[in-house]
Design a protein around this motif. Structure first.
Motif, PDB file in Angstrom:
ATOM      1  N   UNK A  16      35.817  22.639  47.334  1.00 15.91           N
ATOM      2  CA  UNK A  16      35.721  21.320  46.421  1.00 15.91           C
ATOM      3  C   UNK A  16      36.504  21.342  45.263  1.00 15.91           C
ATOM      4  N   UNK A  17      36.798  22.542  44.448  1.00 14.99           N
ATOM      5  CA  UNK A  17      37.391  22.640  43.412  1.00 14.99           C
ATOM      6  C   UNK A  17      39.069  22.925  43.411  1.00 14.99           C
ATOM      7  N   UNK A  18      39.703  22.126  43.626  1.00 12.90           N
ATOM      8  CA  UNK A  18      41.129  22.254  43.901  1.00 12.90           C
ATOM      9  C   UNK A  18      42.011  21.909  42.458  1.00 12.90           C
ATOM     10  N   UNK A  19      41.375  21.354  41.559  1.00 13.02           N
ATOM     11  CA  UNK A  19      42.333  20.987  40.486  1.00 13.02           C
ATOM     12  C   UNK A  19      41.215  21.033  39.435  1.00 13.02           C
ATOM     13  N   UNK A  20      41.937  20.962  38.033  1.00 15.18           N
ATOM     14  CA  UNK A  20      40.950  21.069  37.055  1.00 15.18           C
ATOM     15  C   UNK A  20      41.222  19.703  36.167  1.00 15.18           C
ATOM     16  N   UNK A  21      40.307  18.989  35.639  1.00 13.50           N
ATOM     17  CA  UNK A  21      40.413  17.796  35.001  1.00 13.50           C
ATOM     18  C   UNK A  21      40.949  18.107  33.689  1.00 13.50           C
ATOM     19  N   UNK A  22      41.842  17.223  32.953  1.00 15.13           N
ATOM     20  CA  UNK A  22      42.176  17.336  31.473  1.00 15.13           C
ATOM     21  C   UNK A  22      43.187  18.601  31.545  1.00 15.13           C
ATOM     22  N   UNK A  23      43.873  18.889  32.560  1.00 16.41           N
ATOM     23  CA  UNK A  23      44.679  20.099  32.597  1.00 16.41           C
ATOM     24  C   UNK A  23      45.994  19.716  32.713  1.00 16.41           C
ATOM     25  N   UNK A  37      50.907  37.495  49.249  1.00 17.73           N
ATOM     26  CA  UNK A  37      50.787  36.361  48.234  1.00 17.73           C
ATOM     27  C   UNK A  37      49.685  36.078  47.885  1.00 17.73           C
ATOM     28  N   UNK A  38      49.598  35.339  46.713  1.00 13.20           N
ATOM     29  CA  UNK A  38      48.265  35.085  46.073  1.00 13.20           C
ATOM     30  C   UNK A  38      47.756  33.664  46.897  1.00 13.20           C
ATOM     31  N   UNK A  39      46.496  33.200  46.979  1.00 12.02           N
ATOM     32  CA  UNK A  39      45.983  31.880  47.614  1.00 12.02           C
ATOM     33  C   UNK A  39      46.661  30.777  47.358  1.00 12.02           C
ATOM     34  N   UNK A  40      47.383  30.753  46.379  1.00  8.12           N
ATOM     35  CA  UNK A  40      48.262  29.506  46.327  1.00  8.12           C
ATOM     36  C   UNK A  40      49.277  30.071  44.819  1.00  8.12           C
ATOM     37  N   UNK A  41      50.094  29.257  44.595  1.00  6.11           N
ATOM     38  CA  UNK A  41      50.697  29.493  43.324  1.00  6.11           C
ATOM     39  C   UNK A  41      49.760  29.465  42.105  1.00  6.11           C
ATOM     40  N   UNK A  57      40.828  29.196  45.283  1.00  4.83           N
ATOM     41  CA  UNK A  57      40.769  30.382  45.933  1.00  4.83           C
ATOM     42  C   UNK A  57      41.072  30.393  47.410  1.00  4.83           C
ATOM     43  N   UNK A  58      40.845  29.125  48.173  1.00  5.69           N
ATOM     44  CA  UNK A  58      40.978  28.914  49.647  1.00  5.69           C
ATOM     45  C   UNK A  58      42.361  28.367  49.982  1.00  5.69           C
ATOM     46  N   UNK A  59      43.479  28.152  48.890  1.00  5.76           N
ATOM     47  CA  UNK A  59      44.497  27.570  49.135  1.00  5.76           C
ATOM     48  C   UNK A  59      44.377  26.027  48.491  1.00  5.76           C
ATOM     49  N   UNK A  60      45.692  25.417  48.293  1.00  9.89           N
ATOM     50  CA  UNK A  60      45.714  24.147  47.840  1.00  9.89           C
ATOM     51  C   UNK A  60      45.051  23.244  49.026  1.00  9.89           C
ATOM     52  N   UNK A  61      45.272  23.609  50.283  1.00 12.13           N
ATOM     53  CA  UNK A  61      44.544  22.595  51.237  1.00 12.13           C
ATOM     54  C   UNK A  61      43.600  23.176  51.941  1.00 12.13           C
ATOM     55  N   UNK A  62      42.761  24.194  51.323  1.00 12.47           N
ATOM     56  CA  UNK A  62      41.691  24.790  51.919  1.00 12.47           C
ATOM     57  C   UNK A  62      41.865  25.243  53.270  1.00 12.47           C
ATOM     58  N   UNK A  63      42.948  26.133  53.629  1.00 11.87           N
ATOM     59  CA  UNK A  63      43.317  26.736  54.809  1.00 11.87           C
ATOM     60  C   UNK A  63      42.967  28.294  54.791  1.00 11.87           C
ATOM     61  N   UNK A  65      40.109  31.056  55.357  1.00 10.37           N
ATOM     62  CA  UNK A  65      38.661  31.571  55.379  1.00 10.37           C
ATOM     63  C   UNK A  65      38.357  32.423  54.388  1.00 10.37           C
ATOM     64  N   UNK A  66      36.893  32.563  54.108  1.00  7.91           N
ATOM     65  CA  UNK A  66      36.372  33.545  52.915  1.00  7.91           C
ATOM     66  C   UNK A  66      37.083  34.924  53.224  1.00  7.91           C
ATOM     67  N   UNK A  67      37.070  35.407  54.575  1.00  9.62           N
ATOM     68  CA  UNK A  67      37.676  36.670  55.037  1.00  9.62           C
ATOM     69  C   UNK A  67      39.167  36.695  54.622  1.00  9.62           C
ATOM     70  N   UNK A  68      39.822  35.510  54.831  1.00 11.33           N
ATOM     71  CA  UNK A  68      41.238  35.569  54.795  1.00 11.33           C
ATOM     72  C   UNK A  68      41.671  35.403  53.566  1.00 11.33           C
ATOM     73  N   UNK A  69      41.053  35.045  52.343  1.00 14.04           N
ATOM     74  CA  UNK A  69      41.311  35.058  51.073  1.00 14.04           C
ATOM     75  C   UNK A  69      42.058  36.332  50.531  1.00 14.04           C
ATOM     76  N   UNK A  70      43.273  36.449  49.686  1.00 17.40           N
ATOM     77  CA  UNK A  70      43.792  37.549  49.277  1.00 17.40           C
ATOM     78  C   UNK A  70      43.256  37.945  48.053  1.00 17.40           C
ATOM     79  N   UNK A  71      41.865  38.641  48.010  1.00 15.75           N
ATOM     80  CA  UNK A  71      41.195  38.634  46.894  1.00 15.75           C
ATOM     81  C   UNK A  71      42.353  39.806  46.008  1.00 15.75           C
ATOM     82  N   UNK A  72      42.665  40.898  46.371  1.00 11.83           N
ATOM     83  CA  UNK A  72      43.473  41.964  45.887  1.00 11.83           C
ATOM     84  C   UNK A  72      44.798  41.235  45.288  1.00 11.83           C
TER      85      UNK A  72
END
Ligand SMILES: [Zn+2]
Length: 291
Positions: A16-23, A37-41, A57-63, A65-72
């Motif tokens: 649900x949080x893909x952008x920040x307000x007033x940013x 690669x990181x989750x997105x730029x 965290x889940x990419x700009x288009x929420x693509x 899964x929690x297991x697929x997020x490149x945390x490192x």
């Protein structure tokens, strides 16, 4: 690559949080890391005059899964641009009746029940054991709690977050087991961010937004996807207000915790002959300790 010299604070956005307000976005950094690669730029820019950055965290288009997020990759990249304070936002379920949907929780403990994720930068020749007894930065978490109090937002602190692999939600039996284990809220991210940020000596805290009661609470109306989406939207509006206040809070600039030295007694390097490719790979993480 252009990097703001005084950028220190980053946010990782969850469902649900893909952008920040007033940013005001200035750059979108695409950083190649040894972990992919990181989750997105990484979006850098200014909010209320302060340089910050953001990754969904889940990419700009929420693509992802929690297991697929490149945390490192995410933590390595944030460390490489000088981030010292990181706040992860995530949607969670509640395991306790008094923690209600639409409440915010600042957890202070974790039970990591994931089983197929990269959870450490170390191995393959370099060994380190950081302390995880307190998995979140106490100073950053205290600041978040103070802001929630001053904004009069319904919240809880000092709670235990259970992190499961997902993507499925828990079974009824599992949900009860996590309650018996002492869990207060349950989610599918956060554990790896907490561990990797600790290894990278970055202060890390979590803002958990409660969307529903996990399946244990049979007295509640059955959760529908409409209810979850509606709660998620309301939570995101609240968390945007919280983030605005975090960015404006100068106390985040102080150094009152031990996170920045968490590797100082954790690396086992006395007998070590490291190969140069490993040192290069871990350079942003260990350059303070290994030349
Ligand atoms: Zn800290």
């Amino acid at each position: 690559m252009h990097i703001e010299p005084d950028i220190d604070l980053a946010f990782i956005g969850g469902s649900g949080l893909y952008n920040l307000d007033n940013f005001n976005m200035e750059t979108a950094l695409s950083i190649d890391t040894p972990y992919g690669k990181t989750s997105s730029e990484i979006i850098t820019g200014k909010m209320y005059g302060r340089n910050i950055c953001f990754i969904p965290r889940h990419g700009k288009t929420h693509s992802l899964l929690p297991s697929e997020v490149p945390y490192a990759a995410n933590i390595w990249a944030l460390k490489s641009i000088g981030i010292t304070k990181l706040i992860g936002v995530s949607a969670v379920g509640s395991l306790q009746k008094d923690i209600k949907p639409l409440d915010m929780v600042i957890p202070n403990q974790l039970i990591d029940n994931t089983n197929r994720r990269v959870s450490s930068f170390f191995g393959k020749g370099l060994v380190a054991h950081v302390s995880m007894s307190d998995p979140f930065c106490s100073q950053l978490s205290e600041t978040l709690t103070t802001i929630l109090q001053s904004e009069n937002m319904s919240h809880h602190s000092e709670k235990t977050l259970v992190v499961i692999e997902g993507p499925q939600f828990s079974t009824y039996a599992e949900s009860h087991m996590y309650r018996k284990l002492g869990g207060h809220i349950i989610g599918m991210t956060t554990a790896q961010e907490s561990k990797l940020a600790r290894e990278a000596e970055i202060c890390y805290s979590s803002i958990a937004m409660v969307t529903d009661y996990d399946c244990w609470n049979k007295n509640e109306e059955p959760v529908t996807s409409q209810i979850v989406i509606s709660n998620l939207k309301q939570n995101v509006t609240k968390v945007q207000r919280l983030i605005k206040n975090i960015v404006k809070t100068p106390v985040l600039s102080s150094d009152a915790c031990a996170c920045k030295d968490s590797l100082s007694n954790a690396l086992i390097k006395d007998r070590l002959k490291l190969d140069s490719s490993l040192i290069e790979k871990l350079n942003p993480i260990v350059k303070k300790y290994i030349n």
